[in-house]
Every structure is written in C-alpha cells, then in structure tokens.
Design an enzyme around this catalytic site. Structure first.
Site, PDB file in Angstrom:
ATOM      1  N   GLU A   1       2.390 -11.251   6.400  1.00 31.24           N
ATOM      2  CA  GLU A   1       3.819 -11.175   6.678  1.00 31.24           C
ATOM      3  C   GLU A   1       4.296 -12.602   6.866  1.00 31.24           C
ATOM      4  OE1 GLU A   1       7.145 -11.970   8.797  1.00 31.24           O
ATOM      5  OE2 GLU A   1       5.327 -11.988  10.001  1.00 31.24           O
TER       6      GLU A   1
ATOM      7  N   GLY B   1       0.778  -1.233   0.000  1.00 26.58           N
ATOM      8  CA  GLY B   1       0.000   0.000   0.000  1.00 26.58           C
ATOM      9  C   GLY B   1       0.806   1.278   0.000  1.00 26.58           C
TER      10      GLY B   1
ATOM     11  N   GLU C   1      -0.293   6.398  -0.756  1.00 29.84           N
ATOM     12  CA  GLU C   1      -0.752   6.937   0.531  1.00 29.84           C
ATOM     13  C   GLU C   1       0.046   8.158   0.997  1.00 29.84           C
ATOM     14  OE1 GLU C   1      -1.198   3.799   3.424  1.00 29.84           O
ATOM     15  OE2 GLU C   1      -1.919   2.389   1.915  1.00 29.84           O
TER      16      GLU C   1
ATOM     17  N   HIS D   1      10.964  -4.420   6.980  1.00 26.40           N
ATOM     18  CA  HIS D   1      11.379  -3.732   8.190  1.00 26.40           C
ATOM     19  C   HIS D   1      12.894  -3.733   8.369  1.00 26.40           C
ATOM     20  CE1 HIS D   1       7.099  -4.379   8.895  1.00 26.40           C
ATOM     21  NE2 HIS D   1       7.174  -3.336   9.696  1.00 26.40           N
TER      22      HIS D   1
ATOM     23  N   HIS E   1      -4.744  -7.515   4.543  1.00 21.90           N
ATOM     24  CA  HIS E   1      -3.329  -7.730   4.857  1.00 21.90           C
ATOM     25  C   HIS E   1      -3.161  -7.892   6.353  1.00 21.90           C
ATOM     26  CE1 HIS E   1       0.970  -7.338   5.095  1.00 21.90           C
ATOM     27  NE2 HIS E   1       0.865  -6.273   5.869  1.00 21.90           N
TER      28      HIS E   1
END
Length: 755
Positions: free
Chosen positions: A657, A423, A475, A686, A633
C-alpha cells in the site's frame, strides 16, 4: 476499589453504527437519522457500563470513523482543500475519511495507518503552514451533556497533544514544535469548557509515550504539560497503553497529573517502574484486564500483581475495549468453551469481580480458579513433532533471488510494468447472500459451485478484456482473508458475532486459536485450479500468510506467538506445495499484518519479533521450485524502517500500500537498494472515488523516478472486495490504460499467455 475502562466498542452490539453509516453514504437515511442512531448507541453503552458496576465511565470514546480524526476536527487541524468545499461539517469529516468525488469537488482521503500495534487504523492529521488551531467542534461537550442528562457524570476522553503531534503529517519546513503552543492553548480551552459543564476529570490518551523517546521528544512532552496543567480547572488522567513508559516515567510522575494510567499487560517494565516509586498524591490507574485478547482473566495472577501496587489503585483495562467484540452473549459456543472467553461486556464483570475479591468476596475467585484448573484441550503430538523436526535449512529457499528472477522472466514472458490486482473482487449482496444460503444448507453444494464458477468466469473474461497481464479468481468463495483459512484448519474456533472495528465502517471477525493448528485438507486448490483452467493467462493462487493469520486472530496465551506462527506456517506450506503441484505458477501469500505485532520499541524489533516472523514466512515457500513466483502483499503500515527485514522475506514480488501514504516508501526502497520486484499501489481502494487515467499515469511516473521499470508491477493498493462493481471496473480499466500508455514509451509489450 474503584473500577473504570479506557474506552468501549463503538460499533454497537449488532454493528448498528456500521449499517446506519453505510445507509447514510448511500443517501438512504438523513444526517438526523444517523445522529439519532449514534445517540442511542452512546446512551446504551453508558447505561451498560453503569449497570455493570463500573465506577468511572468514559465519554467521547465514540466516533463515526476515528477518534484521531475527531480530535483533528475539534482543533481545526484540517487540510486546506476540505475547507473550501461546500459540504456539511459531517460530510467534510467523511470526505477526509474516505474521499469525496462529486459535483462539489474531488477530495482524496487522508492517509490511514495502523494504530500502534493493533489492527485498528487512524487517519493521519495534517498540519499545514497556515493551519490555525482553534476550537472547531462541539462533539466532546455535547456527548458529556448527553450523559449528564442520563444522570451520569462521565470522564471525557481525548487524544493527548503529544500523541496528536507525534502522529501528524507536516508541511515542508514545519515541525511539531511549531504547533505546540497554539495546541496547548486550545486544549486549555477544552479543560475550561468541560469544567464549566461540570466535568471532574479529563482523560488524555498518550500512547506515544510507550515508544522509544529521544531527549527532544521528552523536552516537548514536558513543555506541553508544564503549560497545559498550570491552574487546570479539573483533574487530568494521563492514560497510556500498548506498553510501558520507561523513557518518560520520571517526567510523568514529576508533572502535576492527578491520575496516571499504566498498562500492566503489555507494559513489560510497568511494575518495576511503580516499585521504583509512585507519588502518593496521584492515583494509579492499573490496566490489568487485557483489552486486546478474549481469554478470561486469571484472577489469582492479577491479584498477585495488584498486591504489589498502591492500595488506592483504580482497576482498569490495559487499553480500550475497542479491540475486542461486544459480548459472548450472542455466541453459540458450548458452555465449557465460552467459559474461557471474555469479550468487552464480560471484561466489565471481570473488573467488578476483582474489586469484589479485593473487598473480601471470595466467591468469584473460587469460580475462576476452578476454570483455570481445567484441561482446556489435548495437544496434537504430530504438530509438536513437526515443529521439533524443523532445521535451519527448512527456512531457506534456493536458488538465490537473482537466479530465480532470471529464470522467471524466461518462463513468464511478462511485459514491462505488468498489471495485476491484489486478489479479491467486490463481495456484492448477491455473493454474500448466496454464500449464506449455502452455509444454511438452503441450496446444494452443486448449485453454490455453479454460482461461484459463474462469478469467476465473468471476472476472468473481464480482466482479460481490459488487458490485465496477471489475473486473479476474485475470492468469491471466501468471507474474510483470515477467517476463511481458519475455518479450514484444525485448532480454530469462530464466533458468530465477534466483530471488531478495523477502520470506519469496516469490521473484522477474528477467529480464535483454541488448540494446535494443522491443515487437514486442501483449502484453495479447487477454485485456483478451476480459474487457471479457464484462461491462457496466468492466474495467481491466493493465500494468507502465517504472520497475518496469527496477528488477525485472537491468539492462545499458553504458548508463544512464535510457536503459534510456526504451526500456521507449516499448514500454509502444505497448501503452497499443493497449489504448485496442481499447476499454479504464481502464488501470492499475503502478509498484510506483518508489522502489527512489531514491538513499539526498536530495540525489541528483531529479538522479540522479526527474528521469528520473517523466517516463518520463508518456511511457507522454501520448498517451491525456482520457477514458481512467490508474491506477497502488505498494507496500511509504516514499512520504511523495516525494509531490510522485508527484503529478507525472500519473495519474488512484493506489493505495498503506497498511494494513500503518498508513496513515502519509495525513497526507502531506493536507499536500501531493494532488489525484490515491487508493486506500490497506484490508487487507494479504500475510497469510493475513481482515479482518472491521468492521475494513475502521474502516480506511475512518480514511481518510475525511483524504481527501475524492470522491477515494477502496476496494481491497486489492496484487495477490492469492499468496493462496488462500477467503481472497481472503471478504476482498473483506467489502471491498464495508463500502464499500457507508459509502457509504450519504454518498450514494446510481450505476450502474457501461458506457453
């Protein structure tokens, strides 16, 4: 009465630790500079506790990234690959936390999971066959001495051995019991060394005791502490939180602990357990001030509870104050609003107020009773009527998934292994600065819209150029995935500095649900419609689901979580239908935090949570057309044991994930014959490291061994807003290259343009 807390927020009143750590990552400051910032924060926090009148002050609750990782470092529980890389101890620590890719090697970050039922994340310790448990770090001792130098004798805090073993990842053929003896011996060294330094107490956190425990679990717990507590040189507080210890209570009170910390906020049976009998030779640490929510404590209710506990009970928080913001002093709320809130610093005052009341000072009680006698807000009759009008049919989407799947394949004409992202794209300094300028009215709305449109156009063109099949608008107009929606819903309030640590340097600013929730205008339609108008490829509409909005907000305490979530679901349902009416054919409704409030005991999973949380998500999309594809998600939780509930969300595509948790979920999907199309993340966003084409290809091949190609989507494991532009673009380009190559071995690709 004695007062204490379990732990205090470590990021700083103004997020000083976050900013200093990120400067260190960018090599803008030295390790010495970072350590000095950390030292100053610790000293400020200890002094704050002392000045607030807290009697027993903890230490070693500070961490640069995660206390579980700190504990693994303390005991040398480190994966073999990190031991062979020539980095400083601190850089090895950060390499395990966030990965390392440079001249000295390539290290993947350790798996990261939710800390029990919170939005905090811990790094999973790895026990290998050749792990040698020994003292490997001085942090806990150094911090005790730091406080000593200030004239404060603290109570050091450490993740307990049972919980540490429970959270670990083990090499094939190994079990927690294999490491228990060596771990206990090394914990005993810690006790001895702390006692030699002058420590009187050690707090061992054992939240794993609030979960369902088998006879094997209890036997291990008892064996650990029977040995650990023999001839202990200081007093030991067994601290639990996030629930009650009904399975272990008899074992706990029979062991020679000096103090036992119980949670009386989330611990449904804690009072009954104590009433059954509490040893007179132990101190009860009563967690009566809520460490996870920001509402003022109702003193009379708490006093009524305390009247049923031993008179010698120590007043404490239900869990660490890590989970709430620092102080309301930095907020702009009106006095009549802020009076209802207690952040971490204010909770210290609540503890000392309760102690004062118990000692005869009735003034704080009078003020508190007047606060709770006020009418806080006026309920919205339309919201109440909408909830009352819901019927079972409102929670069911028709036709069934199998029919929708066939229709959607015809409509969308996507290739096998369609590629997409979750996203968001990088929130650069320029993006954040421009949004802030607009918020401060330093630029016009037209100027801001021009900026956002340019960002969207640039990233749409780039996504198409690298060959992504389904695009996102990025976004750029949004701050946080929950706060952005809350700002556009009636019933929400927002703090200015209410930051809470989620993991490492990542903070969130949870909005506050003040009253009834409703949607008053379109939230995402403007930019979703704009993005779709700029390309012939499908662009997903991006929403946050009602369960995640609820779980990542500070919820009301005057209505049930179920009713609050259904209010949110009705509001988001309006947005879904509005997007669909404006030509958005794919809509992603993220439920990243679905598992967060899942009860820690399996027996409570459905009745207490899933039986309303799953239908709340279905309510959001139940009215869309069969040809509208609903995505969702989920990230950084253990989903393998709730796969049937996840399938019952009745989404068309679910992305998980999975890369950082070693694709563990795939076996569960296969075992459950999971029918929904899935996008297990193929690389960890991450971490700043860039996965190669080969690495991503190998991951896809592993997934294809367990997921049919016609069911598989290829995507990163989470949104990309925290990453930099170069690493984002290189990683996604590698992703599409890998997917295209593997696709050619399966089938020829098909056009992905809107027909």
């Amino acid at each position: 009465m004695t007062t204490t807390i379990i732990g205090f927020p470590r990021i700083g009143e103004h997020r000083e630790l976050k900013f200093a750590t990120e400067k260190y990552f960018r090599q803008e400051i030295s390790e010495a500079d970072l350590q000095e910032t950390a030292r100053a924060l610790r000293q400020k926090h200890w002094q704050t506790l002392k000045d607030s009148g807290i009697d027993e002050i903890p230490s070693n609750d500070f961490s640069f990234y995660d206390t579980t990782l700190d504990t693994a470092f303390l005991f040398n529980i480190l994966p073999s690959e990190i031991k062979d890389i020539e980095l400083s101890s601190l850089d090895q620590y950060f390499a395990l936390a966030r990965g390392y890719q440079g001249s000295k090697g390539d290290i993947k970050a350790r798996p990261m999971k939710k800390w029990f039922n919170t939005n905090y994340h811990y790094l999973v310790p790895k026990f290998e066959a050749d792990t040698t448990i020994k003292l490997n770090d001085e942090k806990i001792f150094q911090e005790f001495k730091e406080a000593q130098a200030l004239g404060i004798t603290t109570r050091p805090v450490l993740v307990g051995p049972f919980t540490l073993l429970s959270l670990g990842e083990y090499a094939a053929g190994s079990t927690p019991r294999d490491f228990a003896k060596a771990l206990v011996a090394t914990y005993k060294e810690v006790l001895t060394k702390l006692a030699d330094l002058g420590a009187q107490w050690l707090q061992l956190d054992e939240p794993a005791l609030v979960k369902d425990l088998t006879a094997t679990d209890l036997a291990l717990f008892e064996e650990i502490y029977q040995e650990l507590l023999v001839d202990k040189p200081l007093k030991v507080l067994l601290q639990t939180y996030f629930g009650d210890i009904r399975d272990a209570y008899d074992s706990v009170i029979a062991l020679p602990f000096d103090g036992i910390g119980l949670d009386f906020v989330e611990g449904v049976q804690s009072l009954a357990l104590v009433e059954k009998g509490f040893p007179k030779d132990k101190r009860l640490y009563a967690g009566v001030v809520n460490g996870k929510n920001i509402w003022r404590n109702d003193y009379q209710k708490t006093l009524n509870l305390l009247a049923q506990l031993p008179q010698t009970a120590v007043l404490s928080t239900s869990c660490s104050l890590l989970h709430v913001p620092y102080t309301t002093a930095n907020e702009d709320f009106a006095p009549e609003i802020v009076a209802h809130f207690a952040f971490a610093k204010e909770k210290l005052q609540e503890l000392t107020d309760l102690a004062a009341i118990r000692q005869g000072n009735q003034s704080p009680l009078t003020v508190n009773q007047a606060l709770f006698a006020q009418k806080r807000f006026t309920p919205d009759p339309q919201v109440q009527a909408n909830l009352a009008a819901l019927t079972p049919e409102d929670f069911v989407r028709t036709p069934a998934f199998s029919q929708r799947e066939a229709l959607q394949k015809t409509v969308f004409q996507l290739p096998l292994l369609p590629t997409t992202t979750i996203g968001s794209f990088p929130q650069t300094r320029e993006v954040k600065r421009t949004r802030a300028q607009f918020k401060r009215q330093e630029i016009t709305e037209a100027a801001y819209d021009t900026f956002v449109a340019a960002q969207i156009d640039d990233w749409l063109a780039w996504q198409k150029a690298i060959g992504l099949d389904v695009l996102v608008h990025g976004e750029f107009e949004r701050n946080d995935m929950v706060e952005y929606f809350g700002q556009n819903l009636a019933g929400y309030l927002f703090s200015k500095n209410g930051w809470v640590q989620s993991y490492g340097t990542r903070g969130v600013k949870p909005p506050i649900i003040w009253g009834d929730i409703k949607r008053e205008a379109a939230i995402t339609v403007k930019w979703s419609q704009y993005a779709q108008s700029r390309t012939d490829k499908f662009v997903k509409g991006m929403l946050t689901g009602p369960v995640t909005i609820l779980n990542w907000s500070f919820p009301r305490e005057d209505i049930s979580l179920k009713d609050a979530t259904l209010q949110l679901a009705l509001a988001i349902q309006e947005e879904v239908l509005d997007l669909e009416a404006h030509g958005i054919a794919m809509i992603q409704i993220d439920e990243a935090a679905l598992r967060e409030k899942l009860p820690l005991r399996k027996s409570d999973w459905y009745q207490e949570y899933l039986d309303w949380a799953i239908p709340a998500f279905r309510l959001v999309h139940s009215k869309v057309a069969a040809t509208t594809q609903i995505h969702t998600h989920m990230c950084y939780s253990e989903f393998t044991d709730i796969i049937p509930a996840i399938e019952n969300l009745d989404a068309d595509v679910i992305s998980f994930e999975a890369s950082r948790s070693n694709l563990e979920i795939l076996d569960a999907l296969k075992a459950q014959n999971f029918q929904t199309q899935v996008g297990p993340g193929v690389y960890d966003i991450h971490s700043p490291r860039v996965p190669s084409v080969r690495e991503i290809s190998e991951t896809i091949e592993k997934i294809l061994a367990k997921v049919a190609p016609e069911k598989l989507w290829i995507n990163p494991d989470c949104g990309l807003k925290t990453r930099g532009i170069p690493e984002t673009r290189e990683s996604l380009a590698n992703l599409t290259t890998a997917a295209k190559a593997i696709r050619q071995t399966i089938s020829e690709p098909v056009s992905t343009s809107i027909q």
